[in-house]
Design a protein around this motif. Structure first.
Motif, PDB file in Angstrom:
ATOM      1  N   GLU A  42       0.839  -1.210   0.000  1.00 56.14           N
ATOM      2  CA  GLU A  42       0.000   0.000   0.000  1.00 56.14           C
ATOM      3  C   GLU A  42       0.872   1.257   0.000  1.00 56.14           C
ATOM      4  OE1 GLU A  42      -4.032  -1.696   2.240  1.00 56.14           O
ATOM      5  OE2 GLU A  42      -2.777  -0.235   3.272  1.00 56.14           O
ATOM      6  N   VAL A  43       1.909   1.225   0.827  1.00 56.52           N
ATOM      7  CA  VAL A  43       2.802   2.387   0.887  1.00 56.52           C
ATOM      8  C   VAL A  43       3.516   2.576  -0.452  1.00 56.52           C
ATOM      9  CG1 VAL A  43       4.938   3.260   1.921  1.00 56.52           C
ATOM     10  CG2 VAL A  43       3.123   2.388   3.387  1.00 56.52           C
ATOM     11  N   GLN A  44       3.968   1.472  -1.054  1.00 55.90           N
ATOM     12  CA  GLN A  44       4.631   1.593  -2.365  1.00 55.90           C
ATOM     13  C   GLN A  44       3.719   2.296  -3.367  1.00 55.90           C
ATOM     14  OE1 GLN A  44       5.904  -2.427  -3.465  1.00 55.90           O
ATOM     15  NE2 GLN A  44       6.735  -2.674  -1.408  1.00 55.90           N
ATOM     16  N   GLN A  45       2.446   1.924  -3.341  1.00 57.75           N
ATOM     17  CA  GLN A  45       1.527   2.536  -4.313  1.00 57.75           C
ATOM     18  C   GLN A  45       1.189   3.988  -3.949  1.00 57.75           C
ATOM     19  OE1 GLN A  45      -1.693  -0.331  -4.659  1.00 57.75           O
ATOM     20  NE2 GLN A  45      -0.522  -1.537  -6.138  1.00 57.75           N
ATOM     21  N   MET A  46       1.201   4.288  -2.648  1.00 60.63           N
ATOM     22  CA  MET A  46       1.003   5.691  -2.258  1.00 60.63           C
ATOM     23  C   MET A  46       2.154   6.538  -2.810  1.00 60.63           C
ATOM     24  SD  MET A  46      -0.149   4.952   1.692  1.00 60.63           S
ATOM     25  CE  MET A  46      -0.277   6.558   2.446  1.00 60.63           C
ATOM     26  N   ILE A  47       3.367   5.983  -2.720  1.00 60.03           N
ATOM     27  CA  ILE A  47       4.540   6.725  -3.227  1.00 60.03           C
ATOM     28  C   ILE A  47       4.461   6.863  -4.745  1.00 60.03           C
ATOM     29  CG2 ILE A  47       7.063   6.711  -3.386  1.00 60.03           C
ATOM     30  CD1 ILE A  47       7.083   5.204  -0.694  1.00 60.03           C
ATOM     31  N   ASP A  48       4.037   5.801  -5.421  1.00 63.95           N
ATOM     32  CA  ASP A  48       3.858   5.899  -6.881  1.00 63.95           C
ATOM     33  C   ASP A  48       2.970   7.093  -7.231  1.00 63.95           C
ATOM     34  OD1 ASP A  48       5.272   3.542  -7.085  1.00 63.95           O
ATOM     35  OD2 ASP A  48       3.488   2.283  -7.330  1.00 63.95           O
ATOM     36  N   GLU A  49       1.915   7.252  -6.469  1.00 66.58           N
ATOM     37  CA  GLU A  49       0.976   8.339  -6.767  1.00 66.58           C
ATOM     38  C   GLU A  49       1.583   9.704  -6.471  1.00 66.58           C
ATOM     39  OE1 GLU A  49      -3.293   7.843  -5.970  1.00 66.58           O
ATOM     40  OE2 GLU A  49      -2.749   5.912  -5.112  1.00 66.58           O
ATOM     41  N   LEU A  50       2.412   9.767  -5.433  1.00 65.79           N
ATOM     42  CA  LEU A  50       3.077  11.044  -5.135  1.00 65.79           C
ATOM     43  C   LEU A  50       4.007  11.431  -6.283  1.00 65.79           C
ATOM     44  CD1 LEU A  50       3.962  10.540  -1.352  1.00 65.79           C
ATOM     45  CD2 LEU A  50       2.084  11.894  -2.304  1.00 65.79           C
ATOM     46  N   TYR A  51       4.725  10.462  -6.811  1.00 63.36           N
ATOM     47  CA  TYR A  51       5.620  10.740  -7.941  1.00 63.36           C
ATOM     48  C   TYR A  51       4.826  11.177  -9.171  1.00 63.36           C
ATOM     49  CZ  TYR A  51      10.236   9.505  -6.152  1.00 63.36           C
ATOM     50  OH  TYR A  51      11.430   9.520  -5.483  1.00 63.36           O
ATOM     51  N   LEU A  52       3.693  10.531  -9.350  1.00 64.08           N
ATOM     52  CA  LEU A  52       2.844  10.890 -10.485  1.00 64.08           C
ATOM     53  C   LEU A  52       2.426  12.352 -10.372  1.00 64.08           C
ATOM     54  CD1 LEU A  52       1.601   9.422 -12.910  1.00 64.08           C
ATOM     55  CD2 LEU A  52      -0.401   8.948 -11.507  1.00 64.08           C
ATOM     56  N   GLU A  53       2.013  12.728  -9.175  1.00 63.83           N
ATOM     57  CA  GLU A  53       1.605  14.115  -8.948  1.00 63.83           C
ATOM     58  C   GLU A  53       2.801  15.056  -9.125  1.00 63.83           C
ATOM     59  OE1 GLU A  53      -1.569  15.066  -8.152  1.00 63.83           O
ATOM     60  OE2 GLU A  53      -1.021  17.199  -8.073  1.00 63.83           O
ATOM     61  N   ALA A  54       3.949  14.637  -8.615  1.00 67.19           N
ATOM     62  CA  ALA A  54       5.133  15.486  -8.687  1.00 67.19           C
ATOM     63  C   ALA A  54       5.603  15.683 -10.120  1.00 67.19           C
ATOM     64  CB  ALA A  54       6.263  14.888  -7.844  1.00 67.19           C
ATOM     65  N   SER A  55       5.246  14.758 -10.994  1.00 64.84           N
ATOM     66  CA  SER A  55       5.649  14.896 -12.397  1.00 64.84           C
ATOM     67  C   SER A  55       4.765  15.872 -13.152  1.00 64.84           C
ATOM     68  CB  SER A  55       5.596  13.537 -13.097  1.00 64.84           C
ATOM     69  OG  SER A  55       6.451  12.639 -12.457  1.00 64.84           O
ATOM     70  N   GLY A  56       3.605  16.149 -12.581  1.00 67.69           N
ATOM     71  CA  GLY A  56       2.699  17.077 -13.245  1.00 67.69           C
ATOM     72  C   GLY A  56       2.369  16.597 -14.649  1.00 67.69           C
ATOM     73  N   HIS A  57       2.303  17.532 -15.630  1.00 66.16           N
ATOM     74  CA  HIS A  57       1.951  17.093 -16.990  1.00 66.16           C
ATOM     75  C   HIS A  57       3.084  16.357 -17.685  1.00 66.16           C
ATOM     76  CE1 HIS A  57       2.818  21.583 -18.036  1.00 66.16           C
ATOM     77  NE2 HIS A  57       3.824  21.003 -17.485  1.00 66.16           N
ATOM     78  N   TYR A  58       4.286  16.378 -17.087  1.00 66.67           N
ATOM     79  CA  TYR A  58       5.369  15.581 -17.685  1.00 66.67           C
ATOM     80  C   TYR A  58       5.214  14.090 -17.408  1.00 66.67           C
ATOM     81  CZ  TYR A  58       7.798  19.466 -19.658  1.00 66.67           C
ATOM     82  OH  TYR A  58       8.107  20.525 -20.446  1.00 66.67           O
ATOM     83  N   ALA A  59       4.105  13.721 -16.764  1.00 66.58           N
ATOM     84  CA  ALA A  59       3.766  12.303 -16.678  1.00 66.58           C
ATOM     85  C   ALA A  59       3.218  11.809 -18.021  1.00 66.58           C
ATOM     86  CB  ALA A  59       2.742  12.067 -15.581  1.00 66.58           C
ATOM     87  N   LEU A  60       2.813  12.763 -18.881  1.00 68.14           N
ATOM     88  CA  LEU A  60       2.131  12.362 -20.123  1.00 68.14           C
ATOM     89  C   LEU A  60       3.033  11.758 -21.199  1.00 68.14           C
ATOM     90  CD1 LEU A  60      -0.488  15.188 -20.257  1.00 68.14           C
ATOM     91  CD2 LEU A  60      -0.999  12.781 -20.678  1.00 68.14           C
ATOM     92  N   PRO A  61       4.195  12.322 -21.494  1.00 67.41           N
ATOM     93  CA  PRO A  61       4.980  11.785 -22.614  1.00 67.41           C
ATOM     94  C   PRO A  61       5.315  10.311 -22.407  1.00 67.41           C
ATOM     95  CG  PRO A  61       5.898  13.864 -21.852  1.00 67.41           C
ATOM     96  CD  PRO A  61       4.848  13.481 -20.862  1.00 67.41           C
ATOM     97  N   PHE A  62       5.060   9.510 -23.428  1.00 67.23           N
ATOM     98  CA  PHE A  62       5.381   8.076 -23.356  1.00 67.23           C
ATOM     99  C   PHE A  62       6.660   7.846 -24.152  1.00 67.23           C
ATOM    100  CE2 PHE A  62       4.771   3.647 -24.994  1.00 67.23           C
ATOM    101  CZ  PHE A  62       4.967   3.019 -23.771  1.00 67.23           C
ATOM    102  N   VAL A  63       7.798   7.889 -23.481  1.00 66.13           N
ATOM    103  CA  VAL A  63       9.087   7.794 -24.169  1.00 66.13           C
ATOM    104  C   VAL A  63       9.980   6.755 -23.482  1.00 66.13           C
ATOM    105  CG1 VAL A  63       9.155  10.098 -25.218  1.00 66.13           C
ATOM    106  CG2 VAL A  63       9.770   9.843 -22.816  1.00 66.13           C
ATOM    107  N   PRO A  64       9.540   5.479 -23.497  1.00 65.99           N
ATOM    108  CA  PRO A  64      10.287   4.467 -22.747  1.00 65.99           C
ATOM    109  C   PRO A  64      11.738   4.351 -23.195  1.00 65.99           C
ATOM    110  CG  PRO A  64       8.670   3.429 -24.187  1.00 65.99           C
ATOM    111  CD  PRO A  64       8.388   4.894 -24.218  1.00 65.99           C
TER     112      PRO A  64
END
Lengths: 258, 376, 398
Positions: free
Chosen positions: C325-347
């Motif tokens: 649960e904590v791992q996924q909470m952190i995933d979400e914090l990173y997602l928020e911290a990335s802002g709109h730069y979460a959008l580009p899909f550039v693996p």
């Protein structure tokens, strides 16, 4: 007068006993252990006798694994002066039978030469109710079992012990010469709560550790535990609305009255 | 690394648990809360005899020099019994303030009486405009030739109705919000100029609104410099209160699990329903996580320094969130009985709910943590 | 009550720390620093470096080449590994199949398999789940029928992590339909190069191939590849699950991720908005930190019990649930911290050979794929719902 008081480490009486899945024994993993309640009463009685000036020293004894020292510390915190631990950690056999316990205690009695030995009438784990009686026989001392009142009278050198015993249908009072063995019943006294300063002091009181070999007693088991079963599950209670309903349920559901 | 109780702590726990079991059952406690005094003087004497009142104090004053960990062992058991004797206000708050900030002679005289069970204290700190801030103090103390006089309004002073002496936080210099200029005073609540509006609290304790109108007061320790002592004492108090909360929560969990094993509906114990099993698993996890957080809090607060206040706030947030979940679900799973006054569960729920409002709520401490992070 | 390490433990910590600073293979070190993905070769190189140091078998008994580490030493190792952002050890060989082999296997199996596992010469994967046997694993249908000195295996295993890298697979297979369904299951080791084994990719939400479906069509497996007794496979798998609980919560790596997030918040990269001023976001950060701190102490409580020779208390049962649960909470914090730069899909920007566009801040485009992919953690290893069933039954005795 010196009093030897015997205590046993058992599962705390508030704990719901769990049987191992293979029914070989009771499961002791992470289970809270405590002093056998009858032994607490024994300690309390010894300490009261000391406080009233009858006894001069209280020695607590236990037979068991290293962890049983916790119960000795409790006895010391409740007012015992020193402790003797007969450490059975090294024994192959975990179950020490009543007779072996009595033999070990008889050796302690021989060494300590107490005026009085107090034990619980039985331990709540095995419910044997044997050790006190066996000890009396082995030590050749008179016994007052199931004591609900203990009185010591007479002068130094000629003391008498009066023990009131709870028997079917009434009370029996007997008089014993000292030294003697007493086993305690539930109503003998109400054990005190250990005081924090005494708890802290208990750490510094002396504790002797011996092995059964030191006492020249062999811990061999002649009884094998075959199987342990849990008691039948208790049914939940209900609330009744009226006396009539209660009577009806006792009659027709529980069928305990007719 | 070791989290097991030591011998002393184990025996303290056993002895306290036995007291609760033999002498503090729920109906006894109910009678105490309904009595005029609100608790039992006899119990208070017993606490003194058992050494509980001496636990955290230095041996020099007749105390036992117990650690914060020793204190949480006792507090957890008091929580399990919903004990209403004013231990928290007298020992954890008042006594600790005297030990931390009192002069040598104040320490030895007052603590000796406290330990003997002859002195009960209450800490008058919060004011209507602040719930948990240490510095937001308007109550002031004026110095004249006859000594100090206090004027102000202290809010929700727990244990005040039974206190022999009030420990009052007041401003002797500086402005609202300043750390400097805070002092502690000892005030006899019986003297003229003290108006005490006493009331029971929702969770069975007693408290009061207190107004001081130029009331004669004795300075405790040094003037203007009480901030550190107050903060350290409140950090300890958060740990102690959280320990009580853990006791309350574990009791709520156990009661709920046992109830769900015997309560039958639809022909089976309701504990067989998966939706309720998962709810109780959640309660269990919150209890364990809160206990872990309590250990973190106790160890870190005992270490002192800046970390202490941070840890205390983290702990209080956890106690607030977890207590809410465990309390509410305990009532929910008990169904109608959960909201009845008759059953003890509702009273444990009341206490866990009020614990959140004490010493700063979950939201207040969360905000404090955020502000500190932003200021760093 | 204390969390102090002993002098020996502190010395051990320094030794482990020095290893991670100085002795990682250079290509692995470089990729960690550049935030690039670890390849199969890197992974093997890393694990072989551990082996060279004698640290590959953290949980193994010394007689099979293990470290014989105490619970506390394992904890220290995991902490230091996470701090160094070292790759995780792929568990299937070293921590999953090896204990079954050294506990239940025969002498020949031990000699044949254990040295290669320890040296990371052979890549193992796990064949437990099937398309119709997930949480109800005992309902598995992959069948092994005895034919002389071989079993003929038919069936399908799925969600096989890194099965496309694997040389061998350990499987739970059905060898009998009589009696309780758990009693007809056996533990079988299968060479992935055997005729009739086929591996089909399953693409996950991050667009990558991590898991696979593995098909067995009349695969002939020598009977000497059966571990222990026929019909006891379920018991072996369960024993393994209960005694391998170290690091299950992933506390050390969660701490690292949160720490890096906090560092980023105090110095936002590339003119990104300063999220530290956003109290709504910060409340989530704080609550995650608190939950993680509590979990860290829950783990320490378990560790303290184990290292003083006691059985772990009931608190050990919450590690998997709370940890994931904590791992996924952190995933979400990173997602928020990335802002709109979460959008580009550039693996490809995380590949060594990637020559595509590079989007800055470098971490941001990976947060969403990671978030999507990491929904798996509350599903695998016994879903968190199954874990709650276990708590209800085993701890609360409901």
């Amino acid at each position: 007068m010196k009093i030897v008081v015997c205590v046993k480490r058992v599962i705390d009486y508030n704990v719901k006993i769990r049987v191992k899945p293979d029914h070989s024994d009771v499961d002791l993993t992470n289970v809270k252990m405590a002093m056998n309640p009858f032994c607490e009463i024994a300690v309390e009685e010894a300490v009261r006798l000391k406080e009233s000036g009858v006894a001069t020293e209280v020695v607590a004894v236990t037979i068991g694994p290293k962890a049983a020292q916790e119960q000795l510390r409790t006895a010391l915190a409740l007012g015992a002066d020193r402790a003797v631990h007969i450490d059975t950690s090294a024994e192959a056999n975990e179950r020490i039978e009543s007779l072996t316990v009595a033999k070990l205690l008889a050796k302690v009695v021989e060494e300590e030469q107490p005026g009085l030995v107090i034990l619980g009438k039985q331990a709540i784990d095995t419910d044997n109710n044997q050790t006190g009686q066996m000890l009396a026989a082995l030590a050749g001392l008179p016994q007052g079992t199931f004591a609900s009142e203990v009185k010591i009278s007479g002068d130094e050198g000629d003391k008498k012990l009066q023990v009131t015993r709870e028997i079917d249908g009434g009370l029996q009072t007997i008089e014993l010469s000292l030294p003697a063995i007493v086993t305690t019943d539930l109503r003998l006294n109400e054990p005190r709560y250990a005081k924090l300063p005494d708890i802290m002091k208990a750490k510094k009181k002396p504790m002797d550790v011996k092995s059964p070999a030191d006492l020249c007693i062999e811990v061999a088991s002649k009884v094998t535990l075959l199987k342990v079963e849990s008691p039948a599950e208790r049914k939940g209670g209900i609330k009744v609305g009226s006396v009539d309903e209660l009577v009806d349920k006792l009659k027709n559901e529980a069928k305990v009255i007719s | 690394m070791d989290f097991a109780l030591n011998d002393i702590q184990q025996m303290l726990q056993d002895s306290a648990a036995k007291f609760i079991q033999n002498d503090y059952d729920f109906e006894t406690r109910r009678r105490l809360t309904e009595s005029e005094l609100g608790y039992s003087e006899e119990n208070w004497k017993l606490f003194a005899e058992l050494g509980w009142l001496a636990l955290p104090f230095d041996e020099a004053y007749g105390g036992l020099g117990g650690s914060l960990t020793d204190l949480i062992v006792l507090q957890t058991e008091l929580g399990r019994g919903l004990v209403v004797e004013p231990y928290f206000s007298t020992v954890v708050l008042g006594g600790n303030l005297i030990q931390r900030h009192g002069s040598e002679s104040q320490q030895s005289e007052l603590l000796e009486r406290l330990i003997a069970g002859e002195l009960k204290l209450a800490f008058a700190q919060a004011e209507p405009q602040c719930h948990s801030s240490i510095t937001d103090i308007e109550t002031s103390a004026e110095r004249s030739e006859e000594g100090y006089h206090i004027t102000g309004h202290k809010a929700v002073v727990l244990g005040a109705p039974s206190a022999d002496l009030l420990v009052v936080a007041a401003r002797t210099s500086g402005n609202r919000g300043d750390q400097n200029g805070l002092s502690l005073f000892l005030v006899d609540p019986a003297q003229p100029g003290v108006t005490m509006q006493a009331y029971p609290t929702n969770d069975g304790f007693r408290g009061a609104e207190i107004r001081f109108d130029s009331v004669k007061a004795t300075l405790l320790g040094e003037v203007d410099s009480a901030y550190d002592a107050i903060q350290a004492t409140l950090n300890d108090a958060i740990v102690a209160l959280s320990a009580e909360a853990v006791g309350v929560m574990e009791k709520l969990l156990n009661a709920t699990v046992e109830f769900c094993k015997v309560r039958k509906q639809f022909g089976q114990p309701i504990g067989k329903f998966q939706v309720l099993q998962h709810r109780m698993a959640d309660m269990f996890m919150e209890c364990e996580q809160t206990r872990s957080m309590l250990y973190f809090g106790a160890i870190t607060v005992a270490g002192g320094g800046e970390e202490a206040s941070h840890a205390a706030s983290m702990l209080k947030v956890k106690v607030g969130s977890a207590g809410r979940l465990v309390g509410q679900q305990a009532v929910q799973l008990h169904g109608g009985m959960g909201v009845s006054d008759e059953l003890d569960v509702g009273h444990f729920f009341k206490r866990i709910t009020m614990i959140n409002t004490l010493l700063g709520s979950r939201d207040e401490h969360l905000q404090r943590l955020i502000r500190n992070a932003q200021a760093a | 009550m204390n969390i102090d390490l002993t002098g020996d433990e502190l010395a051990f910590r320094d030794e482990v720390r020095a290893f991670f600073q100085n002795e990682l293979p250079p290509q692995v070190m470089e990729k960690i620093q550049r935030g690039l993905r670890i390849s199969r070769d890197d992974q093997i190189a890393y694990q072989q470096a551990l082996h060279a140091k004698g640290w590959a078998g953290a949980n193994w008994p010394v007689e099979y080449g293990g470290t014989g580490w105490s619970a506390t030493q394992k904890y220290i190792f995991n902490n230091e590994a996470a701090t160094a952002q070292a790759p995780r050890i792929i568990p299937f060989g070293l921590t999953m199949v090896a204990p079954v082999i050294y506990t239940f296997g025969n002498e020949e199996q031990k000699q044949r398999f254990l040295p290669d596992i320890l040296a990371s010469k052979v890549w193992w994967c796990q064949g437990y789940s099937e398309p119709n046997a997930g949480s109800d694993l005992a309902g598995l249908k992959t069948r092994a029928v005895r034919d002389g000195d071989h079993y003929i295996v038919n069936g399908t295993k799925t969600w096989t992590t890194l099965g496309h890298y694997a040389d061998w697979i350990f499987c739970l297979v059905r060898t009998s339909d009589t009696g309780k369904k758990q009693e007809g299951i056996s533990f079988l080791l299968i060479d992935m190069n055997s005729p009739g084994v086929s591996v089909t990719p399953i693409i996950t939400l991050d667009g990558r191939r991590e898991v696979n479906e593995v098909n067995f069509e009349d695969v002939r497996v020598p009977v000497e590849n059966l571990v222990g007794e026929e019909g006891k496979g379920w018991t072996y798998a369960k024993v393994l699950l209960t005694h391998e609980r170290t690091n299950i919560a992933g506390v050390a790596s969660s701490k690292q991720r949160l720490k890096r997030l906090r560092e980023m918040l105090s110095e936002p990269p590339l003119g990104m908005p300063n999220l530290i001023d956003n109290s709504v976001f910060m409340a989530r950060v704080m609550e995650t930190e608190i939950e993680l701190k509590a979990l860290e102490f829950t783990e320490l409580r378990v560790l303290s019990a184990v290292s003083t020779g006691k059985a772990p208390g009931p608190e050990s049962s919450i590690l998997k649930i709370k940890g994931t649960e904590v791992q996924q909470m952190i995933d979400e914090l990173y997602l928020e911290a990335s802002g709109h730069y979460a959008l580009p899909f550039v693996p490809e920007q995380y590949e060594e050979e990637g020559d595509g566009i590079v989007i800055e801040p470098h971490f941001a485009p990976n947060t969403a794929p990671h978030y999507y992919n990491n929904r798996k953690v509350t599903i695998f290893g016994g879903t968190n719902e199954i874990q709650k069933n276990i708590i209800a039954k085993a701890v609360l005795e409901l």
